[in-house]
Design an enzyme around this catalytic site. Structure first.
Site, PDB file in Angstrom:
ATOM      1  N   GLU A 234      -9.739   4.255   6.398  1.00 17.55           N
ATOM      2  CA  GLU A 234      -8.908   4.688   7.530  1.00 17.55           C
ATOM      3  C   GLU A 234      -9.701   5.447   8.589  1.00 17.55           C
ATOM      4  O   GLU A 234      -9.564   5.177   9.784  1.00 17.55           O
ATOM      5  CB  GLU A 234      -7.719   5.504   7.051  1.00 17.55           C
ATOM      6  CG  GLU A 234      -6.712   4.690   6.225  1.00 17.55           C
ATOM      7  CD  GLU A 234      -6.200   3.436   6.931  1.00 17.55           C
ATOM      8  OE1 GLU A 234      -6.303   3.343   8.172  1.00 17.55           O
ATOM      9  OE2 GLU A 234      -5.704   2.531   6.219  1.00 17.55           O
TER      10      GLU A 234
ATOM     11  N   GLY B 266       3.213   2.495  10.643  1.00 20.83           N
ATOM     12  CA  GLY B 266       3.010   1.744  11.877  1.00 20.83           C
ATOM     13  C   GLY B 266       2.826   0.256  11.626  1.00 20.83           C
ATOM     14  O   GLY B 266       3.491  -0.582  12.226  1.00 20.83           O
ATOM     15  N   ALA B 267       1.915  -0.078  10.719  1.00 20.40           N
ATOM     16  CA  ALA B 267       1.628  -1.477  10.422  1.00 20.40           C
ATOM     17  C   ALA B 267       0.769  -1.540   9.171  1.00 20.40           C
ATOM     18  O   ALA B 267       0.258  -0.526   8.716  1.00 20.40           O
ATOM     19  CB  ALA B 267       0.893  -2.134  11.592  1.00 20.40           C
TER      20      ALA B 267
ATOM     21  N   HIS C 157      -6.423  -2.053  15.290  1.00 23.77           N
ATOM     22  CA  HIS C 157      -6.657  -1.326  14.033  1.00 23.77           C
ATOM     23  C   HIS C 157      -6.462  -2.237  12.818  1.00 23.77           C
ATOM     24  O   HIS C 157      -7.345  -2.325  11.958  1.00 23.77           O
ATOM     25  CB  HIS C 157      -5.698  -0.135  13.968  1.00 23.77           C
ATOM     26  CG  HIS C 157      -5.825   0.691  12.729  1.00 23.77           C
ATOM     27  ND1 HIS C 157      -6.599   1.826  12.665  1.00 23.77           N
ATOM     28  CD2 HIS C 157      -5.277   0.538  11.497  1.00 23.77           C
ATOM     29  CE1 HIS C 157      -6.529   2.342  11.448  1.00 23.77           C
ATOM     30  NE2 HIS C 157      -5.729   1.585  10.716  1.00 23.77           N
ATOM     31  N   GLU C 158      -5.341  -2.907  12.753  1.00 22.21           N
ATOM     32  CA  GLU C 158      -5.058  -3.737  11.566  1.00 22.21           C
ATOM     33  C   GLU C 158      -6.031  -4.912  11.495  1.00 22.21           C
ATOM     34  O   GLU C 158      -6.477  -5.295  10.429  1.00 22.21           O
ATOM     35  CB  GLU C 158      -3.607  -4.229  11.557  1.00 22.21           C
ATOM     36  CG  GLU C 158      -2.554  -3.124  11.687  1.00 22.21           C
ATOM     37  CD  GLU C 158      -2.700  -1.961  10.717  1.00 22.21           C
ATOM     38  OE1 GLU C 158      -3.269  -2.150   9.622  1.00 22.21           O
ATOM     39  OE2 GLU C 158      -2.270  -0.835  11.072  1.00 22.21           O
TER      40      GLU C 158
ATOM     41  N   GLU D 226       0.852  -1.182   0.000  1.00 16.97           N
ATOM     42  CA  GLU D 226       0.000   0.000   0.000  1.00 16.97           C
ATOM     43  C   GLU D 226       0.895   1.243   0.000  1.00 16.97           C
ATOM     44  O   GLU D 226       1.836   1.300   0.793  1.00 16.97           O
ATOM     45  CB  GLU D 226      -0.901   0.042   1.242  1.00 16.97           C
ATOM     46  CG  GLU D 226      -1.876   1.192   1.152  1.00 16.97           C
ATOM     47  CD  GLU D 226      -2.848   1.291   2.333  1.00 16.97           C
ATOM     48  OE1 GLU D 226      -2.775   0.455   3.247  1.00 16.97           O
ATOM     49  OE2 GLU D 226      -3.657   2.213   2.312  1.00 16.97           O
TER      50      GLU D 226
ATOM     51  N   ASN E 251      -2.384  -6.312   5.399  1.00 14.07           N
ATOM     52  CA  ASN E 251      -2.467  -7.339   4.356  1.00 14.07           C
ATOM     53  C   ASN E 251      -3.335  -8.508   4.819  1.00 14.07           C
ATOM     54  O   ASN E 251      -3.209  -8.976   5.946  1.00 14.07           O
ATOM     55  CB  ASN E 251      -1.073  -7.883   4.042  1.00 14.07           C
ATOM     56  CG  ASN E 251      -0.043  -6.793   3.968  1.00 14.07           C
ATOM     57  OD1 ASN E 251      -0.130  -5.927   3.116  1.00 14.07           O
ATOM     58  ND2 ASN E 251       0.909  -6.803   4.901  1.00 14.07           N
TER      59      ASN E 251
END
Ligand SMILES: [Zn+2]
Length: 884
Positions: free
Chosen positions: A326, A267-268, A303-304, A127, A271
């Protein structure tokens, strides 16, 4: 590694769907340290109804094309064309299969986008547009397909081979190589593709979903870090359960992998089923990670994970819609952290972050709506505006519709769009349709930049026992947009009596009510609200819980603030009142300082702080937030021309005077909290540590404070207490500071994450001399300019969080920073672009500083082969002068 392409502006209005459907993709990676060979098979079918023309356009950069075949036949040179960014296949039949082979060089990739090395392993970051550095592909989020991926590599060097979905097959090849085949059953855009190859250790656990699916959870880290994964794993399990309970969303595969790397631009990354994390958001042990780190890990892991639905199952039609995934996912992670920890403290921290970092963005050269209309480099739009302001827009839907209405909207959004790439309009439509409401005017928040200002005026009619609240709204013109529209602003209020009781809020024409907090809807430029049956002139509590991302203009009296601080039922408002009191006090003293008068502290603030110190009922974490004075950057934002030294002097004066006046109370609170209990990571213990360490920071302003910090440093069993003591010693220039800092640096020299903290402590030490320290630290063996965490913790911390250092009068801070931006741009344009933003506020300073910053911006702008990333920001920053 520079980007090859020239700067071109991309417009949202130019969107058109891709002309081809990508039915399926097979990828094979022959991984070796030097070139890696990537073979792909793309099954293409022309979308019915698309415009004529039979070219297939694929994106690709920085790779060597070895061969290209269509339906089994090698293409002749005249059948395709190629430049630095694209491969175009001419005259393709409506249904065809392309086989493409390329070579890429991960080990030369310092931009950390595409495939690159980290320590001894290899990984990818795609991304937003990194996949085009891996192979030729339609690299756009609205092209979704199923991936079938085979990874082949040396078994000894790369025993672990990971990609998205399920591992369906594996085997041995010649020369000590092995392979693993991964299939992802869900169609996804290529930005969610990931691979990892290396010798990694893993922690394993399981989560049984509500419908009984047994999901294997693994956290992969470099061997030496295996004892630091427990908190990340627990956070993941909490997040999976929370998303079921609160949002009715369940995980959809049998595997969930997380990999931690020290080398990561952000941050992360979410995927599908293979999250890749900056190690900062995975690794934690009490002696190496602070409470803030523990909370950050929980938030980012959440979050991820939440992206699996809001981002992966439903993704963005184009990158202009970034806030669709987001803003929504930040809102969800904020809610997760609020449900896990203290809701009020989380809200305060989020609002502080928004005001300190997003408001200046809105007022600066890079101002843009949460859904931008154009960009040159999309990486420059992973901003506070898209993320944090985007989350407040989602929060406003929640405020308007309530939890049940919001969840109804979410349900409809997934019913309509699961498996699709959609736009912010689709989200808004789902919310509106599910609730039968019209959100058209509300939708303006997506297209309007700038921070709206709401002005409040009050009128009390004693004879009629009525209270009128006049509200008006105005959004100042911004760098990107002059004309502004009237917005829908949910404005939460309460009314308190002088002794702190809250009045029922009955509007004229309504029946009686017992509600003491309500949300008014400000939809016009000006509106008035009349409350009746208010027996005494009330103290208004305005914009409760920060119900909209606006600046409020209302001049509370000191007495009003004291009432709110002591009694408001909304904890956020109590904090806000304390901040306003402190802010007034500091800015008042800044004026005295500017005219050479003696500074003074009012009794109001001392009394307010005494009340905080004597409060044994409130959550200590909230008290700690209230005792934290507004930061120098936020104070600077309140001034037309920033007085760097004046703000620093006034803030220091207020802090040390408070410390002197309340010393014995602070000391006894500190002693009471410093009870020698062994470390634990419960919220209650974290709250106590935060108040204890705020007390220590005040005591360090008084005689004997350094001694307390030295003892705390010697006896600490956790990084929170250690770091608080060390920071205090270094920032107050204690006699023992140099030795303590050196010992710490020696003890942790092999621990990258702890060394980041050590660099930051020194980089943010106030004062014009700090630039010399920072220059010297760049030569430290633990520093590396190719590592984004190191750049952020030393160079970034200095430029963004050390006003008296960065803005030193002689311009040495500016010059140093510009040098770093220029060298970083050669290596990693994304990180360089983040760094150069430190100059964005340059027009807000005095003429001498302004001209020095401008000269540095011009020097950067003239640098050879500047990336589009940095060039876009510098160009906009220099353009600010015209609007001043
Ligand atoms: Zn995200």
């Amino acid at each position: 590694m520079k980007k090859g392409s020239a700067s071109t502006v991309v417009y949202r209005s130019d969107y058109s769907p891709y002309a081809w459907q990508l039915k399926h993709v097979d990828l094979r990676f022959d991984i070796s340290p030097h070139p890696t060979r990537v073979s792909s098979e793309l099954s293409m079918k022309r979308q019915p109804g698309t415009a004529s023309g039979s070219d297939i356009e694929l994106d690709g950069q920085h790779m060597e094309l070895l061969s290209i075949m269509m339906d089994g036949r090698e293409l002749k040179p005249e059948q395709f064309s190629k430049d630095a960014d694209k491969l175009i296949i001419h005259d393709a039949p409506d249904d065809c299969t392309l086989n493409i082979e390329v070579l890429i060089k991960p080990h030369e990739n310092t931009a950390l986008e595409g495939m690159y090395p980290s320590g001894d392993f290899l990984l990818t970051q795609c991304e937003s547009q990194g996949f085009r550095k891996i192979t030729y592909f339609p690299d756009r989020p609205d092209v979704m397909t199923r991936f079938d991926v085979t990874l082949c590599a040396d078994r000894q060097k790369y025993p672990v081979l990971l990609s998205n979905g399920n591992a369906v097959d594996a085997g041995e090849s010649d020369n000590g190589r092995h392979w693993v085949r991964w299939q992802d059953p869900y169609a996804k855009p290529c930005y969610l593709f990931a691979l990892v190859a290396g010798d990694l250790a893993c922690l394993e656990d399981h989560f049984i979903t509500r419908s009984g699916r047994d999901v294997t959870l693994r956290v992969f880290v470099e061997q030496e870090n295996i004892d630091r994964c427990d908190h990340a794993m627990q956070s993941l399990i909490h997040a999976m359960k929370w998303d079921q309970d609160r949002f009715d969303l369940e995980y959809d595969l049998d595997i969930y992998n997380i990999v931690a790397t020290n080398d990561f631009n952000m941050g992360a990354m979410e995927n599908k089923s293979l999250n890749i994390f900056n190690s900062k958001y995975v690794l934690a042990r009490p002696d190496t990670a602070t409470d803030t780190d523990y909370q950050g890990i929980e938030g980012v892991i959440g979050h991820e994970y939440f992206h699996n639905w809001t981002g992966n199952r439903v993704t963005c039609q184009d990158w202009f819609q970034l806030t669709l995934k987001e803003g929504l996912t930040v809102f969800r992670d904020q809610e997760f952290s609020s449900d896990m920890q203290s809701r009020a403290v989380k809200r305060i921290r989020d609002v502080r972050d928004l005001r300190n970092r997003q408001f200046p963005e809105d007022a600066g050269p890079m101002s843009h709506p949460i859904r931008p209309d154009k960009y040159i480099e999309i990486n420059n739009f992973y901003t506070m505006t898209v993320y944090q302001k985007g989350a407040t827009i989602i929060r406003m839907y929640h405020t308007l519709l309530g939890e049940a209405g919001f969840q109804k909207g979410m349900k409809l959004y997934f019913e309509r769009h699961d498996g699709q790439a959609v736009s912010c309009d689709d989200f808004l439509a789902a919310m509106a349709d599910a609730n039968g409401v019209n959100l058209e005017q509300f939708g303006r928040w997506y297209g309007q930049s700038g921070t709206p200002e709401v002005t409040a005026q009050c009128e009390y009619d004693a004879a009629g026992a009525s209270f009128i609240l006049h509200l008006s709204q105005h959004t100042p013109a911004t760098h990107d947009q002059v004309e502004k529209q009237t917005l829908v602003i949910p404005f939460a209020v309460g009314l308190l009596s002088a002794s702190g009781e809250e009045y029922p809020l009955q509007l004229e024409g309504e029946g009686s009510t017992s509600v003491t907090s309500r949300v008014l809807l400000l939809k016009e430029k000006r509106q008035s609200f009349t409350f009746i049956n208010i027996p005494q002139r009330p103290v208004p509590s305005l914009l409760r819980d920060f119900s909209a991302p606006v600046k409020l203009n209302y001049s509370y009296s000191g007495d009003d603030l004291a009432v709110l601080m002591a009694h408001d039922s909304d904890a956020f408002q109590r904090w806000e009142a304390a901040q306003l009191l402190a802010q007034r006090e500091i800015l008042g003293n800044q004026k005295l300082h500017a005219t050479g008068s003696e500074m003074e502290l009012s009794q109001h603030l001392i009394d307010a702080f005494r009340a905080l110190l004597e409060d044994r009922d409130t959550d200590p974490a909230l008290l700690a937030e209230a005792m934290m004075l507004p930061g120098e950057d936020y104070l600077a934002d309140q001034m037309d021309v920033v007085d760097v030294e004046g703000i620093h002097a006034a803030r220091s004066f207020v802090k040390s005077t408070l410390a002197g006046a309340l010393r014995s109370l602070i000391r006894s609170r500190y002693d009471e909290l410093n009870d020698g209990a062994p470390y634990d990571k419960s919220s209650a213990s974290m709250a106590r540590r935060s108040l204890k360490n705020i007390c220590l920071s005040y005591l360090l302003e008084t005689d004997g404070g350094a001694r307390l910090a030295e003892v705390q440093l010697d006896t600490s069993d956790n990084m929170t207490d250690t770091l608080a003591a060390l920071c205090g010693l270094v920032w107050t220039d204690a006699a023992s500071a140099a030795a303590a800092s050196q010992a710490f640096g020696q003890e942790w020299k092999d621990d990258p994450l702890v060394m980041d903290k050590w660099f930051t402590i020194q980089a943010v030490k106030p004062g014009a001399d700090t630039v010399k320290t920072v220059r010297a630290l760049m030569k430290h063996p633990a520093f590396s300019i190719t590592n984004p965490n190191k750049v952020r913790s030393l160079i970034g911390a200095f430029a963004m969080s050390n006003p008296t250092g960065f803005h030193a009068r002689d311009g040495a801070g500016y010059q140093f920073h510009a040098d770093q931006v220029i060298s970083l741009d050669e290596l990693n344009p994304q990180v360089a672009a983040r760094m150069v933003a430190a100059f964005n506020q340059w027009t807000r300073y005095d003429p001498a500083r302004r001209s020095k910053m401008k000269a540095e911006l011009e020097r950067i702008s003239a640098a050879d082969g500047l990336s589009p990333d940095v060039s876009e920001i510098v160009h906009n920053a220099l353009g600010m002068e015209k609007t001043k």
